[in-house]
Design a protein around this motif. Structure first.
Motif, mmCIF file in Angstrom:
data_model
loop_
_atom_site.group_PDB
_atom_site.id
_atom_site.type_symbol
_atom_site.label_atom_id
_atom_site.label_comp_id
_atom_site.label_asym_id
_atom_site.label_seq_id
_atom_site.Cartn_x
_atom_site.Cartn_y
_atom_site.Cartn_z
ATOM 1 N N LEU A 1 0.848 -1.335 -0.003
ATOM 2 C CA LEU A 1 -0.170 -0.092 0.116
ATOM 3 C C LEU A 1 0.908 1.374 0.088
ATOM 4 N N PRO A 2 0.312 2.387 -0.739
ATOM 5 C CA PRO A 2 1.213 3.713 -0.562
ATOM 6 C C PRO A 2 1.280 4.186 0.715
ATOM 7 N N GLN A 3 2.150 4.972 0.870
ATOM 8 C CA GLN A 3 2.181 5.709 2.308
ATOM 9 C C GLN A 3 0.989 6.484 2.507
ATOM 10 N N ALA A 4 0.620 7.208 1.464
ATOM 11 C CA ALA A 4 -0.563 7.997 1.583
ATOM 12 C C ALA A 4 -1.861 7.314 2.049
ATOM 13 N N LEU A 5 -1.883 6.090 1.418
ATOM 14 C CA LEU A 5 -3.189 5.310 1.781
ATOM 15 C C LEU A 5 -2.859 4.919 3.296
ATOM 16 N N LYS A 6 -1.792 4.478 3.717
ATOM 17 C CA LYS A 6 -1.658 4.118 5.173
ATOM 18 C C LYS A 6 -1.754 5.206 6.094
ATOM 19 N N ASP A 7 -1.499 6.465 5.727
ATOM 20 C CA ASP A 7 -1.755 7.307 6.693
ATOM 21 C C ASP A 7 -3.124 7.681 6.651
ATOM 22 N N VAL A 8 -3.935 7.789 5.700
ATOM 23 C CA VAL A 8 -5.552 7.882 5.781
ATOM 24 C C VAL A 8 -5.971 6.751 6.765
#
Ligand SMILES: CC(=O)SCCNC(=O)CCNC(=O)[C@H](O)C(C)(C)COP(=O)(O)OP(=O)(O)OC[C@H]1O[C@@H](n2cnc3c(N)ncnc32)[C@H](O)[C@@H]1OP(=O)(O)O
Ligand SMILES: O=C([O-])CC(=O)C(=O)O
Length: 374
Positions: free
Chosen positions: A78-85
């Motif tokens: 998973l991309p970091q931006a999605l993990k952040d969300v």
């Protein structure tokens, strides 16, 4: 199957379009994907083969399957931006809301720019959905940032591995495989119809799937497997199950996991998942949930001529594999995304915007009164 007149509300019995993907309540055992009977598919192939079949119209050969599985494996990260969300979604959120947000956000950062990208986006969703669910679940419940890129051979094993931190047994891998096959596709059910309506406006595939997840969430559709678990977990034994059910029927309560909009006498998926539930109960060493489920089936048929649908025995089967109840319906998403997206492609290939009419039941034409006169 016995014919019952299906009329009126809920568009019941009305043909709302064409599909080559699936028949429900018609030939063979009552459910086919592209002409293949569900029993034979559940017996002989993997979920990945079914997902490929639904997307391409034919089962893959050995090379195509190996390449397909390799592409799915590569896309579990998973991309970091999605993990952040995902890290911002609270632990008490409903996992179906997590799936809806996860899918929608993926559509922001990896959008479908053109319909020619549909197959690539379908593979990405198939690969990433278990990762999205478990990344959120493990972070919010265990405080752990898990690595979602595992080497498991199948989507079902990948899911169980992320959940339990260890590769699953062959039995559990096989059950997950069958479960994902059973849930993959079901003609014009509510969530698939949602996806097709959205597709008919020429929207992107992530929007179609996000809408479908919302429709699947309700307890009259996919949410029934969780509701069934809540029902059976409070039943102490078969006799207690009978007593509780009789009381509920007397009070005219709805029994979740029973009945169906199309099938009239049985749901062909039930026997298959029921058999796995029994095997799991033996491995688990406590058959209470299986026994109460069997008694519920007997009582519902005897009293109401209602039968368990695909969801009912999934409840005990998932529980025996240590899957928390609130993750039940998201597993349905991990599977049904294959059917939804196949329908999106089919709708796009022969599209006219879906826009039915309504019978008007409001007031007759009348003048607008001035504010002071209302
Ligand atoms: C994977 C899936 O999505 S499968 C469906 C999962 N959903 C559930 O398990 C929820 C429980 N079941 C239900 O609510 C319904 O059976 C549905 C939504 C699946 C189908 O609804 P309908 O097409 O309206 O059902 P149908 O026309 O067969 O209903 C006939 C009668 O049986 C009753 N009935 C149907 N299912 C049930 C049930 N589970 N418990 C009690 N009564 C029921 C209905 O109330 C209706 O009675 P009525 O004519 O007096 O109103
Ligand atoms: O077909 C339906 O209405 C519901 C169902 O069983 C499914 O979507 O699997």
């Amino acid at each position: 199957m016995v014919d019952k007149k299906l009329t009126g509300a809920g568009l019941r019995g009305q043909v709302a379009g064409e599909t080559a993907l699936c028949t429900v309540g018609k030939s063979g055992s009552g459910l086919t994907y592209y002409g293949y009977d569900i029993k034979e598919l559940a017996d002989k192939v993997s979920f990945e083969e079914v997902a490929y079949l639904l997307s391409r119209g034919e089962l893959p050969n050995a090379t195509q399957l190996a390449e397909f599985k390799a592409r799915l494996k590569q896309q579990r990260g998973l991309p970091q931006a999605l993990k952040d969300v995902l890290e911002r979604i609270p632990a008490d959120a409903h996992p179906m809301d997590v799936m809806r947000t996860g899918c929608s956000f993926l559509g922001n950062i990896e959008p479908e720019q053109d319909f020619s990208e549909a197959d690539a986006k379908i593979e990405r969703m198939l690969a990433a959905f278990p990762s999205i669910l478990l990344y959120w679940y493990r972070f919010s419940h265990d405080g752990k940032r898990i690595e979602t890129a595992t080497d498991d051979d199948s989507i079902g094993a990948h899911f169980l591995h992320l959940l339990h931190d260890k590769a699953p047994s062959k039995l559990h891998t096989d059950v997950m495989n069958t479960s994902l096959i059973l849930y993959a596709e079901h003609e014009f059910n509510a969530s698939t119809f949602t996806a097709r309506v959205c597709a008919s406006t020429l929207s992107d595939i992530f929007s179609c799937v996000t809408g479908a997840i919302g429709s699947l969430r309700g307890p009259l559709h996919g949410g029934a497997n969780e509701a069934a678990m809540e029902l059976i977990e409070n039943m102490q034994n078969a006799d207690d199950a009978e007593q509780q059910l009789m009381g509920m029927l007397e009070r005219k309560e709805k029994i979740m996991g029973f009945g169906h909009a199309i099938y009239r006498e049985f749901d062909p998926r039930n026997d298959i998942i029921k058999e796995w539930s029994e095997k799991l109960s033996q491995e688990f060493g406590d058959s209470r949930l299986y026994d109460v489920s069997v008694r519920c089936e007997e009582v519902m048929w005897r009293e109401k001529k209602l039968f368990p649908n695909a969801d009912f025995f999934h409840a005990s089967a998932y529980h025996y594999m240590g899957i928390p109840t609130k993750l039940f319906t998201p597993i349905f998403v991990m599977s049904r995304v294959s059917g939804w997206t196949a329908h999106v492609k089919e709708q796009r290939a022969n599209n006219r915007i879906i826009r039915p009419s309504a019978d008007y039941t409001g007031p007759a034409p009348r003048p607008v009164p001035a504010l002071a006169d209302r």
